[in-house]
Design an enzyme around this catalytic site. Sequence first.
Site, mmCIF file in Angstrom:
data_model
loop_
_atom_site.group_PDB
_atom_site.id
_atom_site.type_symbol
_atom_site.label_atom_id
_atom_site.label_comp_id
_atom_site.label_asym_id
_atom_site.label_seq_id
_atom_site.Cartn_x
_atom_site.Cartn_y
_atom_site.Cartn_z
ATOM 1 C CG HIS A 46 -1.952 1.034 1.285
ATOM 2 N ND1 HIS A 46 -3.117 0.917 2.015
ATOM 3 C CD2 HIS A 46 -1.994 2.280 0.744
ATOM 4 C CE1 HIS A 46 -3.816 2.018 1.905
ATOM 5 N NE2 HIS A 46 -3.150 2.883 1.144
ATOM 6 C CG HIS A 81 -1.596 6.076 -2.575
ATOM 7 N ND1 HIS A 81 -2.761 5.851 -3.270
ATOM 8 C CD2 HIS A 81 -1.829 5.664 -1.304
ATOM 9 C CE1 HIS A 81 -3.661 5.333 -2.442
ATOM 10 N NE2 HIS A 81 -3.118 5.215 -1.238
ATOM 11 C CG HIS A 137 -7.782 3.234 -0.141
ATOM 12 N ND1 HIS A 137 -7.095 2.637 -1.155
ATOM 13 C CD2 HIS A 137 -6.900 4.069 0.482
ATOM 14 C CE1 HIS A 137 -5.846 3.086 -1.144
ATOM 15 N NE2 HIS A 137 -5.697 3.954 -0.173
ATOM 16 C CD GLU A 161 -7.509 6.673 4.554
ATOM 17 O OE1 GLU A 161 -8.094 6.611 3.454
ATOM 18 O OE2 GLU A 161 -6.411 7.259 4.704
ATOM 19 C CG ASP A 196 -1.657 5.782 2.745
ATOM 20 O OD1 ASP A 196 -1.984 5.421 1.604
ATOM 21 O OD2 ASP A 196 -2.453 6.348 3.523
ATOM 22 C CG ASP A 197 -0.148 8.984 0.315
ATOM 23 O OD1 ASP A 197 -0.118 8.883 -0.922
ATOM 24 O OD2 ASP A 197 -1.137 8.658 0.996
HETATM 25 N N1 ADE Z 1 -4.746 8.646 -2.065
HETATM 26 C C1 ADE Z 1 -3.504 8.768 -1.590
HETATM 27 N N2 ADE Z 1 -3.460 8.463 -0.296
HETATM 28 C C2 ADE Z 1 -4.719 8.117 0.069
HETATM 29 C C3 ADE Z 1 -5.323 7.674 1.256
HETATM 30 N N3 ADE Z 1 -4.633 7.535 2.394
HETATM 31 N N4 ADE Z 1 -6.638 7.415 1.255
HETATM 32 C C4 ADE Z 1 -7.350 7.571 0.150
HETATM 33 N N5 ADE Z 1 -6.829 7.962 -1.010
HETATM 34 C C5 ADE Z 1 -5.521 8.225 -1.060
HETATM 35 ZN ZN ZN Z 2 -3.850 4.716 0.586
#
Ligand code: ADE
Ligand code: ZN
Length: 350
Positions: free
Chosen positions: A24, A26, A204, A207, A285-286
């Site tokens: 996971h 992005h 997703h 969350e 994630d990011d």
């Molecule tokens: N796009 C990038 N990061 C995300 C996240 N944590 N939740 C939903 N969409 C995303």
């Molecule tokens: Zn994500």
Amino acid sequence: MTYATIARDHLPALLARMPKAELHIHIEGSLEPELIFALAEKNGITLSYPNVEALRAAYAFTDLQSFLDLYYAGASVLIDEDDFYRMSMAYFARAHADHIVHAELFFDPQTHTERGVPMGAVIEGLARACADAKAQYGISASLILCFLRHLSEESAFDTLEAALPYRAHFIGVGLDSGERGNPPEKFSRVFAKCRALGLRIVAHAGEEGPPAYIESALDVLQVERIDHGVRCSEDTKLVQRLAATRMPLTVCPLSNVKLCVFKTMQEHNLATLLHAGLCITINSDDPAYFGGYLLTNFKAVFEALPQLNAQDAWQLARNSIDASFAPEADKECWRAALDQVFVDRALANA
Ligand code: ADE
Ligand code: ZN
């Protein structure tokens, strides 16, 4: 063999050395401010922040949407095939340092095609980087195309059609962006088509959205993994179902704290869910936005949650391998390498 008795002092070294899969990430969320500014200059784009420090200072999020606004603005510097390649290679260098042996990268084509970037530039740049990750670092990497859930299902269908000429370059599809008010069932038809095409399916859910979104991701989209899923703990029956089916959850701890899903890492439910028998994995994630890459996530979790021990570290790494979409033969090699790291540590202890 149990590894529960390995002393906690050894955890940082074990977390670093154990082979891991990241499921996971992005890839647009790996764009560091320095690269955002470099690409903006190259492509003649003016950003609304004067410099790297000012941009980084803006990374104080209150919820998912407050992050997504900045994330989409950051991604607007990606214009040509080489930009996507450079972004991904920067991630793979970090992944290699964290001892990631396999990565499944999410990408958001609509973020780029809506700005006039051709689908081919996006996918070919990412795919070239995946091939070079294997050649340079021995990392196995694949791509998962995500539909933006704040857009329509029609737009998702158009995106799928535009991506199909590059079908060989991606293994599956996912669903991301603003969750609230955009339930999985909004995309039931396009995911049915993706399943018929033989694509792997993730989404997703849970969350920021309620447990009901996790259920519809399972029942309507027929996902093979849930991305995040942490709000499942609000529904005991759902937790039991996820445990009984060993449905993988790709949990992103630093993201959850940064986006205020949990106030602090100490309050994160990851250890509780893991000990309840769910197939929990840890992911970044990011990472450029949330304070760290995969190993930093592992370290933050183990520092904050004293109930986790070396056996849990092994289980989390093992879950990441098991839950990946990699070929079984590769998984067997990584499982053996993982066991070796822990056996060596346990024997050195004895
Ligand atoms: N796009 C990038 N990061 C995300 C996240 N944590 N939740 C939903 N969409 C995303
Ligand atoms: Zn994500």
